[in-house]
Each structure stands twice: as C-alpha cells, then as structure tokens.
Design an enzyme around this catalytic site. Structure first.
Site, short mmCIF file in Angstrom:
data_model
loop_
_atom_site.label_atom_id
_atom_site.label_comp_id
_atom_site.label_asym_id
_atom_site.label_seq_id
_atom_site.Cartn_x
_atom_site.Cartn_y
_atom_site.Cartn_z
N GLU A 222 0.83 -1.20 0.00
CA GLU A 222 0.00 0.00 0.00
C GLU A 222 0.87 1.26 0.00
O GLU A 222 0.60 2.22 -0.73
CB GLU A 222 -0.94 0.00 1.21
CG GLU A 222 -2.09 -0.99 1.12
CD GLU A 222 -3.07 -0.65 0.01
OE1 GLU A 222 -3.26 0.54 -0.28
OE2 GLU A 222 -3.65 -1.59 -0.57
N TRP A 223 1.91 1.26 0.83
CA TRP A 223 2.84 2.40 0.81
C TRP A 223 3.46 2.53 -0.58
O TRP A 223 3.58 3.64 -1.13
CB TRP A 223 3.94 2.20 1.85
CG TRP A 223 4.90 3.36 1.90
CD1 TRP A 223 4.84 4.45 2.72
CD2 TRP A 223 6.07 3.55 1.08
NE1 TRP A 223 5.89 5.30 2.47
CE2 TRP A 223 6.66 4.78 1.47
CE3 TRP A 223 6.68 2.81 0.07
CZ2 TRP A 223 7.81 5.28 0.87
CZ3 TRP A 223 7.83 3.30 -0.53
CH2 TRP A 223 8.39 4.52 -0.13
#
EC number: 3.5.99.2
Length: 237
Positions: A222-223
């Site tokens: 996600e990052w």
C-alpha cells in the site's frame, strides 16, 4: 498530517487477531498514512497528472482485488461467508469503479485506456501477492492479504475527516475524500475483521504467523502504491 496511534478507538470492532496484525505492521502502517502523496491529496495540492496515474493504476488493482475476494468465496464453506466475499468483489468492481468513471471523464481517460494500461512493477507484484495468497494460502492467510487495502483507506478517510472536518466543495479531490469517510464502511470493516479473526482462531499457529506476515506485506505494498503514483513509476528496462 499526524498519523494515528494503533490503540485509538475506532468506530468498528477490531478483534484480537486483527490487532495483532496491525501491531505487526505498525511502522509500515504509519508510513502509509504519512506518505507525501497522501498529504498532497488531503490538502488539495496534488497535481492532476499524479492523481490520474494513481486512479488508472488503482482501477486495475481493484479488478485483482475482486478476483481475490471471488476466489476466497469459493473456499468458504459457510454460505454467509461465501455471500459476503462475493458482495465484497461486487463492491470493488461496481461501487468504487463509479468513482474512477467520474474522475476518468474529468481527467481524460476511459475504460479502454484502463484496459490497455501497462501495470507498474509495484502494482503487478501487489496483485500477484493477493491472488497467490487467495489460491494457495490458508483461509486466514488469504483474508489477511486483502484486508490492509480497505482497512487503510477507511482509517485514512476517518483520520482526514477528524482533521479537516467538512470537505470544501472547491477541493479538487472532494469526491475521493468523501467516499472513504462514508460510515457505511464501518459495517464493512466489522464484517471483514470478524472473519479475519474467526479464520485465525480456526487455523494453526503457523498459519496465523504466515497470515500476519502477509498482512504486513500488503501494508508495505500500500505504501508502495502511493509511492509509485508520486514518482509515476515506470519499468527500468
């Protein structure tokens, strides 16, 4: 933007195994909240090219998320679980794609452009991670791999609501911000995290540890999804 603590109260229930997963992902979870892309999106300074890049890659990601939840549904023996994951797949394809369709008209892309899009290295890796977990992992591992995506977005949307209050109509990404602060997502998270915990209880200790590892990996992806959109990632060769 100040990232939330992992122990703060949330408007949905976080069962014990979900808490363990969140604690294992603590550093990556905070980093995803604090990424420059998210900060620029929140304050409205994000340039439209970066947002367009993100939206188009995300549309393709959601297709894989729907595939993963559909696969999970076939592995559930309880009819209620099976139906819930089928509906989760439908939400990814239908409800969230409506948001992409609206921004597509505004930003100059359509469904054909999305279909022909070359996936970034990060996006392809994240999709493969979810699909592989859905196919080959235990049920708790499969669900752990898909959980960070909706959970992080709901957490982020509610954090931004607390910090920003009402979103001004003039905000360029008001529709995106409004979507992920929708209270309806609280019920979604109740159902998802309850299943994650229940499947963990039914699994052996080794499967639970693998599930936490897969959860952390998804948070890292996600990052990386924010980061690829910030840098407009391309294949190096």
């Amino acid at each position: 933007m100040e990232s939330p603590t992992l122990t703060e109260n949330r408007p949905y229930t976080v069962p014990p195994f979900a808490k363990e997963c969140l604690e294992a992902a603590g550093e990556a979870w905070h980093a995803a909240h604090d990424h420059a892309f998210v900060q620029a999106l929140a304050d409205g300074s994000l340039d439209s090219d970066r947002f367009r890049f993100y939206q188009m890659q995300d549309a393709r990601y959601l297709e894989a998320f729907a595939d993963a939840t559909s696969i999970i549904s076939t592995r559930c023996t309880d009819p209620d679980d099976k139906l819930w994951f089928i509906e989760a797949a439908q939400m990814a394809v239908v409800v969230e794609q409506e948001l992409h369709a609206g921004y597509g008209e505004e930003l100059g892309y359509d469904a054909d452009d999305v279909a022909q899009l070359e996936l970034t290295p990060n996006n392809r890796a994240y999709q493969n991670h979810m699909i592989a977990s859905a196919h080959t992992g235990s049920l708790v591992e499969a669900v752990a791999a898909i959980t960070p995506c909706p959970w992080l977005y709901v957490d982020l949307g509610q954090q931004l609501e607390a910090e920003m209050g009402e979103v001004p109509e003039s905000h360029p990404y008001a529709e995106w911000l409004e979507m992920y602060r929708d209270p309806a997502f609280n019920e979604y998270m109740d159902h998802l995290l309850e299943r994650l915990h229940r499947f963990a209880v039914a699994a052996d200790p080794a499967a639970r540890e693998r599930a936490k590892e897969l959860f952390v990996l998804s948070v890292r992806y996600e990052w990386m999804f924010w980061d690829q959109s910030w840098t407009k990632q391309e294949w190096p060769v």
